[in-house]
Enzyme design. Structure first.
Site, PDB file in Angstrom:
ATOM      1  N   SER A 133       0.846  -1.184   0.000  1.00  0.00           N
ATOM      2  CA  SER A 133       0.000   0.000   0.000  1.00  0.00           C
ATOM      3  C   SER A 133       0.881   1.233   0.000  1.00  0.00           C
ATOM      4  CB  SER A 133      -0.874  -0.004   1.266  1.00  0.00           C
ATOM      5  OG  SER A 133      -1.516   1.234   1.462  1.00  0.00           O
ATOM      6  N   TYR A 176      -2.056  -0.368  10.639  1.00  0.00           N
ATOM      7  CA  TYR A 176      -2.171  -0.769   9.228  1.00  0.00           C
ATOM      8  C   TYR A 176      -0.867  -0.444   8.502  1.00  0.00           C
ATOM      9  CZ  TYR A 176      -3.920  -1.064   4.430  1.00  0.00           C
ATOM     10  OH  TYR A 176      -4.095  -1.385   3.100  1.00  0.00           O
TER      11      TYR A 176
END
Length: 245
Positions: A139, A152
């Site tokens: 990501s 995250y």
């Protein structure tokens, strides 16, 4: 159907929706035989019906080492090999660190980071045998940490670190390691958030830009895995044009 991947065997995790589903369909369209794994196994049957090529649907929980080993074994048993592993399974449960429900932290670490590690560990002997490719879906949060996404981001930074170490270990043995870093993609990922403030923030962010579609990331995966053997595309960062961070 193209023959770019001409019968190569691919295993895609987190394939029940979003990037995983789009990637499985794109690789199938390139001629791959595709095993698809997810916890929501019922959704995989409809994916199998849509795919142009042969698809094996597997119930898979990447946080469970036994489930991981069984999925790899079932793939090899059905297709005789494993050429490409796409580690895509992930959850995003954002929120402030102060007062956080740390069971959500554990879930993210176990799914996003340990889950991809377990898959690599189980698949690597077969991938070494075939001089295959490992695709790690990370990501933009694996490059830039932001408030309310600390854990995250930590899992995605972890994927990047693990992938680079892995690359150094296996690249001279013919195994390519690819890290794909999507920006904001229109998927169900933000729906995992239980915090209403975080859900609203994600919806507002999505409304503020032309978001990527899962197929955009699938195209990046196809590009990486269809390069000649001597070409390793180790990292692809794909953001919406409108995304700043």
């Amino acid at each position: 159907m193209s023959n770019t991947l001409n019968g190569l065997v691919v295993l895609v995790t987190g394939a029940s929706s979003g990037i995983g589903e789009a990637t499985a369909l794109a690789l199938s369209a390139e001629g791959a035989r595709v095993a698809v794994g997810a916890r929501r196994a019922d959704r995989l049957e409809s994916l199998a019906r849509k795919a142009p090529g042969e698809v094996l649907a597997l119930e898979l929980d990447v946080t469970d080492q036994e489930s991981v080993r069984a999925a790899v074994a079932a793939t090899v048993e059905r297709f005789g090999a494993l050429d490409v592993l796409v580690n895509n399974a992930g959850v995003m449960l954002n929120g402030p660190i102060v007062g956080a429900d740390i069971t959500q932290w554990t879930r993210m670490v176990e799914t996003n980071l340990l889950g991809s590690m377990y898959m690599v560990h189980a698949g690597l002997p077969h991938l070494l045998e075939r001089r295959g490719t490992i695709v790690q879906v990370s990501s933009t949060s694996g490059r830039i940490a932001s408030a309310y996404a600390g854990v995250y981001a930590a899992t995605k930074f972890g994927i990047t670190a693990f992938s680079e170490s892995l690359r150094q270990e296996v690249t001279t043995r013919g195994v390519r390691v690819v890290v794909i870093e999507p920006g904001f993609v229109a998927t169900e990922l933000t729906d995992h958030n239980t915090d209403p403030t975080m859900r609203a923030a994600a919806q507002n962010m999505a409304a503020s830009m032309r978001t990527l579609q899962p197929e955009d990331i699938a195209n990046a995966v196809v590009y990486a895995v269809t390069q000649p053997e001597h070409v390793a595309v180790n990292e692809i960062l794909v953001r919406p044009t409108d995304q700043i961070q």
